[in-house]
Design a protein around this motif. Structure first.
Motif, mmCIF file in Angstrom:
data_model
loop_
_atom_site.group_PDB
_atom_site.id
_atom_site.type_symbol
_atom_site.label_atom_id
_atom_site.label_comp_id
_atom_site.label_asym_id
_atom_site.label_seq_id
_atom_site.Cartn_x
_atom_site.Cartn_y
_atom_site.Cartn_z
ATOM 1 N N GLY A 4 33.302 53.085 46.691
ATOM 2 C CA GLY A 4 33.154 52.203 45.022
ATOM 3 C C GLY A 4 32.668 50.909 45.184
ATOM 4 N N ASP A 5 32.958 50.931 43.548
ATOM 5 C CA ASP A 5 32.823 49.010 43.054
ATOM 6 C C ASP A 5 33.157 47.934 43.040
ATOM 7 O OD1 ASP A 5 33.708 50.002 41.102
ATOM 8 O OD2 ASP A 5 32.013 49.111 39.612
ATOM 9 N N SER A 6 33.028 47.067 43.437
ATOM 10 C CA SER A 6 33.999 45.227 43.282
ATOM 11 C C SER A 6 33.268 44.669 42.316
ATOM 12 C CB SER A 6 33.813 45.443 44.713
ATOM 13 O OG SER A 6 32.883 44.331 44.992
ATOM 14 N N THR A 7 34.276 43.813 41.996
ATOM 15 C CA THR A 7 33.984 42.803 41.493
ATOM 16 C C THR A 7 34.593 41.403 41.154
ATOM 17 O OG1 THR A 7 36.467 42.948 39.782
ATOM 18 C CG2 THR A 7 34.133 44.413 39.078
ATOM 19 N N HIS A 8 33.916 40.386 40.742
ATOM 20 C CA HIS A 8 34.305 39.003 41.168
ATOM 21 C C HIS A 8 36.011 39.232 41.180
ATOM 22 C CE1 HIS A 8 34.584 34.514 42.498
ATOM 23 N NE2 HIS A 8 34.640 34.356 41.378
ATOM 24 N N SER A 9 36.575 38.109 41.591
ATOM 25 C CA SER A 9 37.910 37.628 41.614
ATOM 26 C C SER A 9 37.981 35.558 41.865
ATOM 27 C CB SER A 9 38.592 38.158 42.463
ATOM 28 O OG SER A 9 40.198 37.343 41.752
ATOM 29 N N ASP A 10 38.397 35.282 41.176
ATOM 30 C CA ASP A 10 39.136 33.899 41.322
ATOM 31 C C ASP A 10 40.299 33.573 41.860
ATOM 32 O OD1 ASP A 10 36.800 32.458 39.736
ATOM 33 O OD2 ASP A 10 38.030 32.662 38.045
ATOM 34 N N SER A 11 41.065 34.439 42.594
ATOM 35 C CA SER A 11 41.910 34.881 43.651
ATOM 36 C C SER A 11 41.245 35.059 44.715
ATOM 37 C CB SER A 11 43.063 35.631 43.503
ATOM 38 O OG SER A 11 43.488 35.682 41.908
ATOM 39 N N TRP A 12 42.366 34.494 45.892
ATOM 40 C CA TRP A 12 41.269 34.998 47.064
ATOM 41 C C TRP A 12 41.666 36.748 46.969
ATOM 42 C CZ3 TRP A 12 44.066 37.413 51.266
ATOM 43 C CH2 TRP A 12 43.665 37.254 52.444
ATOM 44 N N PRO A 13 40.915 37.242 48.201
ATOM 45 C CA PRO A 13 39.664 36.623 48.710
ATOM 46 C C PRO A 13 38.844 36.653 47.817
ATOM 47 C CG PRO A 13 40.303 39.432 49.887
ATOM 48 C CD PRO A 13 41.207 38.615 48.643
ATOM 49 N N GLY A 14 38.625 36.504 47.026
ATOM 50 C CA GLY A 14 37.583 36.577 46.479
ATOM 51 C C GLY A 14 36.815 37.964 45.351
ATOM 52 N N PHE A 15 37.249 38.868 45.491
ATOM 53 C CA PHE A 15 36.788 40.838 44.551
ATOM 54 C C PHE A 15 37.989 41.362 44.723
ATOM 55 C CE2 PHE A 15 38.117 41.558 49.347
ATOM 56 C CZ PHE A 15 38.376 42.677 48.999
ATOM 57 N N ALA A 16 37.329 42.093 43.454
ATOM 58 C CA ALA A 16 38.317 42.046 42.942
ATOM 59 C C ALA A 16 38.415 44.666 42.700
ATOM 60 C CB ALA A 16 39.196 42.142 41.196
ATOM 61 N N PRO A 17 39.177 45.120 42.329
ATOM 62 C CA PRO A 17 38.789 46.356 41.901
ATOM 63 C C PRO A 17 37.832 46.186 41.213
ATOM 64 C CG PRO A 17 40.996 46.457 42.763
ATOM 65 C CD PRO A 17 41.001 45.095 42.161
ATOM 66 N N GLY A 18 36.914 47.577 41.202
ATOM 67 C CA GLY A 18 35.981 47.822 40.420
ATOM 68 C C GLY A 18 36.499 49.383 38.962
ATOM 69 N N THR A 19 35.345 49.553 38.824
ATOM 70 C CA THR A 19 35.594 51.278 37.739
ATOM 71 C C THR A 19 35.573 52.493 38.101
ATOM 72 O OG1 THR A 19 34.304 50.646 36.751
ATOM 73 C CG2 THR A 19 35.764 49.677 36.116
ATOM 74 N N ILE A 20 35.025 52.576 39.354
ATOM 75 C CA ILE A 20 35.070 54.032 39.971
ATOM 76 C C ILE A 20 35.035 53.605 41.377
ATOM 77 C CG2 ILE A 20 32.677 54.235 38.295
ATOM 78 C CD1 ILE A 20 30.799 53.441 39.997
ATOM 79 N N GLY A 21 35.398 55.251 42.333
ATOM 80 C CA GLY A 21 34.510 55.371 43.631
ATOM 81 C C GLY A 21 36.367 55.547 44.321
ATOM 82 N N VAL A 22 36.270 56.394 45.303
ATOM 83 C CA VAL A 22 37.768 56.015 46.315
ATOM 84 C C VAL A 22 38.637 55.333 46.314
ATOM 85 C CG1 VAL A 22 38.979 57.000 48.169
ATOM 86 C CG2 VAL A 22 36.542 57.821 47.131
ATOM 87 N N LEU A 23 38.147 53.703 47.278
ATOM 88 C CA LEU A 23 38.802 52.841 46.719
ATOM 89 C C LEU A 23 39.626 52.412 45.148
ATOM 90 C CD1 LEU A 23 37.631 50.883 49.848
ATOM 91 C CD2 LEU A 23 39.513 53.148 49.732
#
Length: 370
Positions: free
Chosen positions: A219-238
């Protein structure tokens, strides 16, 4: 696809997508609902993992194992993660409707445990067997009560997938040359240390059916200002299991509460209060640098969350049995098949000529409602 003796595979058309299922030769379409068992696999696997159990269950049951979308022989359609696991759950419902199965006993392993809990919320069930299930609050940064640590669920979702493991899925790697090969992931994470099986090649083959196309795993991911720097996207299994998208704790409020069996291993490294697949715990262990500490990013207490929700379910009148198996990892149905089989037959209320006495076990029965 490696099929065991007596197991058949076919693809059925549903209004949603084409779904692959495993069945047993001789099972009858006329079997009543209370003797129908539906098996739902977990992430990075397929219905192939259920074959030993299917062979071992009484012949007067109807047993169906379903490949979720993007796994096994089911169509590799994209997954809308903003619906949580509802794409999976609705696919299962469509398949059962096509099979003429209006109700059944549901068994869900790992991610499949989340799928069957969602199914129970949306469509009902005769019983729920939750094998090493994900937390009712998903897989991600949450406190014990399920409240989320950050607004964007930083540290889970598609960005949590291991790139080398994903590449080895793409390459159809069957070797044991690296820790991230599917075979070594099976040995180190799916089963307890020292467990061996003559069917390992089949389980690895099952893992390798995982679709890595866009919209499937991870699945995809997005940037996050919080550790560790990524957050969930909107498609895909995880991303389907990210807390912002997934919460099945509402099973507590079901008017009709099916009996629940929760069976899990004490050595499970995936679903645990100290999971080796959870970024906050990996940070605490020093594996991922920069961890901001327990006050900001405590590990998710996955098992405790499940126990708390099922305790509330029991207090609200539901029947709950928890079996914690000593020396067992993430796959009790492979590692301790006799105990798993007996517990499953008990929760579905099976009485028949094929049931055996309870086997010797080191299972710890934590709770059984009156």
């Amino acid at each position: 696809m490696t099929l065991f003796d007596g197991i058949t595979q076919r693809v059925i058309e549903t209004p949603r997508l084409d779904v692959s299922i495993l069945e047993r030769e001789g099972d009858s379409d006329a079997t009543p609902a209370d003797r129908t068992v539906v098996l739902i696999h977990g992430n990075v696997s397929s219905a192939l993992f259920w074959q030993e159990l299917m062979q071992d269950l009484p012949t007067d049951l109807r047993v169906v194992a379903i490949d979720l979308r993007g796994y096994g022989g089911t169509e590799h359609a994209p997954i809308d993660a903003t619906r949580g696991v509802r794409d999976f759950s609705d696919d299962v419902h469509g398949a059962l409707e096509a099979l003429g199965i209006r109700s059944a006993h549901l068994v869900g392993w790992s991610m499949g445990g989340g799928v069957v809990m969602q199914y129970a919320l949306d469509h009902g069930a005769l019983s729920l067997t939750l094998e090493s299930p994900i937390s009712p609050y998903g897989v991600g940064p949450t406190r014990r009560d399920g409240s989320r640590l950050t607004e964007d669920d930083a540290g889970c979702g598609g960005g949590a997938g291991n790139p080398d493991f994903i590449q080895r899925l793409i390459d159809h790697d069957t070797s044991d040359e690296a820790p991230t090969s599917p075979r070594n992931v099976f040995r180190s994470s799916y089963v307890a240390p020292g467990f061996t099986t003559e069917n390992e090649d089949v389980w690895v083959e099952s893992m390798l059916t995982t679709s890595t196309a866009t919209g499937n795993y991870p699945g995809d991911s997005t940037h996050s200002d919080s550790w560790p720097g990524f957050a969930p996207g909107t498609i895909g299994v995880l991303n389907t299991m990210a807390p912002k998208h997934f919460d099945v704790s509402g099973v507590v409020d079901l008017a009709d509460k099916p009996p629940v069996l929760w069976i899990h291993g004490e050595l499970d490294p995936i679903v645990s209060d100290s999971s080796l697949y959870e970024f906050n715990n990996l940070g605490k262990l020093g594996i991922v640098p920069g961890w901001p500490g327990d006050e900001v990013a405590p590990p998710q207490p996955m098992v405790t969350q499940m126990r708390d929700v099922l305790a509330r379910y029991s207090d609200a009148g539901g029947e709950v049995t928890e079996l914690k198996l000593e020396g067992v990892g993430h796959t009790p149905h492979l590692e301790r098949p006799a105990e798993f089989r007996h517990a499953l037959l008990t929760v579905i209320g099976y009485v028949g000529p094929s049931i055996h006495p309870a086997p010797p076990t080191e299972a710890i029965i934590i709770r059984s409602a009156d």
